[in-house]
Design a protein around this motif. Structure first.
Motif, short mmCIF file in Angstrom:
data_model
loop_
_atom_site.label_atom_id
_atom_site.label_comp_id
_atom_site.label_asym_id
_atom_site.label_seq_id
_atom_site.Cartn_x
_atom_site.Cartn_y
_atom_site.Cartn_z
N ALA A 1 0.71 -0.97 -0.12
CA ALA A 1 0.20 -0.11 0.10
C ALA A 1 0.95 1.54 -0.68
O ALA A 1 0.77 2.39 -0.81
CB ALA A 1 -1.05 0.30 0.96
N VAL A 2 1.90 1.23 1.06
CA VAL A 2 2.89 2.66 1.21
C VAL A 2 3.93 2.53 -0.22
O VAL A 2 3.51 4.03 -0.84
CB VAL A 2 3.66 2.18 1.90
N ASP B 1 1.22 3.69 -3.27
CA ASP B 1 0.80 5.15 -2.84
C ASP B 1 1.93 6.13 -3.29
O ASP B 1 2.11 7.37 -3.64
CB ASP B 1 0.63 5.71 -1.17
N ASP C 1 1.63 9.25 -5.94
CA ASP C 1 2.35 10.09 -5.73
C ASP C 1 3.32 10.96 -6.42
O ASP C 1 3.34 12.06 -6.72
CB ASP C 1 2.75 10.37 -3.84
#
Length: 118
Positions: free
Chosen positions: A78-79, A82, A86
């Motif tokens: 998930a990180v 993300d 970004d």
């Protein structure tokens, strides 16, 4: 275009290092002993158990299998996703005369019709 450092002597040390590293990794992989494969119970749901682990509901004996290892992989993925999104948004923005404008430029929010306040 070559000097003394990039000759055959300059390539020999990295090649030997890579060869030795490959040999060590191959020896490690071939000499490792793995136990027999074990599966999960047929009625157990990994998704539900990851959710229970996410909200720390394992102490209420709701979870049927330990899923903390899956939770760590889920959060790392998930990180990483993300950060990728970004980065894509950051790369998509444009600058005009030193100020940042929207990535889509001057898009019409009213479907492209002229008129109205902007």
């Amino acid at each position: 275009m070559s000097d003394e450092r990039t000759g055959s002597r300059g390539r020999l040390v990295p090649a030997l290092t890579v060869g030795i590293l490959f040999g060590v990794m191959a020896l490690t992989a071939l000499s490792a002993e793995f136990g027999s494969a074990s599966g999960f119970p047929a009625d157990a749901s990994i998704v539900h158990n990851v959710g229970y682990a996410l909200f720390n509901l394992g102490e209420y004996e709701i979870a049927t299998i330990p899923a903390e290892g899956f939770l760590a992989a889920f959060l790392i993925a998930a990180v990483a996703l993300d950060v990728a999104v970004d980065g894509a948004v950051y790369l998509a923005k444009r600058e005009k005369d030193g100020s940042i404008v929207a990535a889509v430029g001057e898009a019409f929010t009213d479907g492209g019709r002229d008129g109205g306040e902007r």
